[in-house]
Scaffold this motif. Structure first.
Motif, PDB file in Angstrom:
ATOM      1  N   VAL A  28       0.847  -1.203   0.000  1.00 29.98           N
ATOM      2  CA  VAL A  28       0.000   0.000   0.000  1.00 29.98           C
ATOM      3  C   VAL A  28       0.877   1.246   0.000  1.00 29.98           C
ATOM      4  O   VAL A  28       0.655   2.175  -0.786  1.00 29.98           O
ATOM      5  N   SER A  31       2.357   1.704  -3.354  1.00 40.31           N
ATOM      6  CA  SER A  31       1.337   2.155  -4.294  1.00 40.31           C
ATOM      7  C   SER A  31       1.088   3.653  -4.156  1.00 40.31           C
ATOM      8  O   SER A  31       0.988   4.366  -5.158  1.00 40.31           O
ATOM      9  N   ALA A  47      -1.057  -1.927  -5.506  1.00 42.68           N
ATOM     10  CA  ALA A  47      -2.333  -2.030  -4.785  1.00 42.68           C
ATOM     11  C   ALA A  47      -2.928  -3.425  -4.944  1.00 42.68           C
ATOM     12  O   ALA A  47      -3.456  -3.999  -3.981  1.00 42.68           O
ATOM     13  N   ALA A  60      -6.016  -1.657   1.924  1.00 43.09           N
ATOM     14  CA  ALA A  60      -5.509  -2.104   0.624  1.00 43.09           C
ATOM     15  C   ALA A  60      -6.578  -1.952  -0.448  1.00 43.09           C
ATOM     16  O   ALA A  60      -6.289  -1.507  -1.572  1.00 43.09           O
ATOM     17  N   GLN A  63      -6.919   1.680  -1.412  1.00 43.43           N
ATOM     18  CA  GLN A  63      -5.832   2.101  -2.288  1.00 43.43           C
ATOM     19  C   GLN A  63      -6.018   1.535  -3.691  1.00 43.43           C
ATOM     20  O   GLN A  63      -5.731   2.208  -4.684  1.00 43.43           O
ATOM     21  N   LEU A  64      -6.527   0.321  -3.789  1.00 42.39           N
ATOM     22  CA  LEU A  64      -6.820  -0.247  -5.106  1.00 42.39           C
ATOM     23  C   LEU A  64      -7.895   0.588  -5.803  1.00 42.39           C
ATOM     24  O   LEU A  64      -7.804   0.833  -7.017  1.00 42.39           O
TER      25      LEU A  64
END
Length: 126
Positions: A28, A31, A47, A60, A63-64
């Motif tokens: 994370v 990313s 991510a 996570a 963040q994705l």
């Protein structure tokens, strides 16, 4: 022998969980750094690695959602934000992230509903 292997497995399970959680947190962070630097594909890859390491990590998944939205993959961003809400509940940040994704894919009524719900949860932000 079978009992000792089972006991060993039970003792090692928390260690494996902590290792996966740590890998997810590191991915994370990476990313976020890549997204800040403008490396959208790299941010998305990191991510995805974070989610793969810990599929129950709302951080996570959030963040994705950010990285997918930056890549203009709004369906994936919406899915990630929705999955994060299944884990963490509807927070203003997650609702705003999903609202952005819904608007990006043309679901303006869904985007407005999420934005209004986010504002209701945090009236100071409205």
């Amino acid at each position: 022998m079978r009992t000792s292997l089972l006991a060993l497995a039970l003792l090692m399970a928390p260690v494996a969980f902590v290792a996966a959680e740590r890998r997810s947190e590191e991915a994370v962070r990476e990313s976020v750094l890549r997204l800040t630097a403008g490396d959208v594909p790299g941010a998305r890859d990191q991510a995805q690695a974070a989610v793969a390491a810990d599929p129950r990590s709302a951080k996570a998944l959030q963040q994705l959602a950010r990285a997918a939205a930056a890549a203009l993959d709004f369906p994936a961003a919406e899915q990630a934000a929705s999955r994060a809400m299944e884990i963490e509940g509807p927070t203003p940040a997650l609702l705003c992230r999903r609202s952005e994704a819904r608007a990006g894919r043309g679901d303006f009524s869904g985007a407005l509903a999420d934005a209004e719900k986010a504002a209701g949860l945090n009236p100071a932000s409205a």
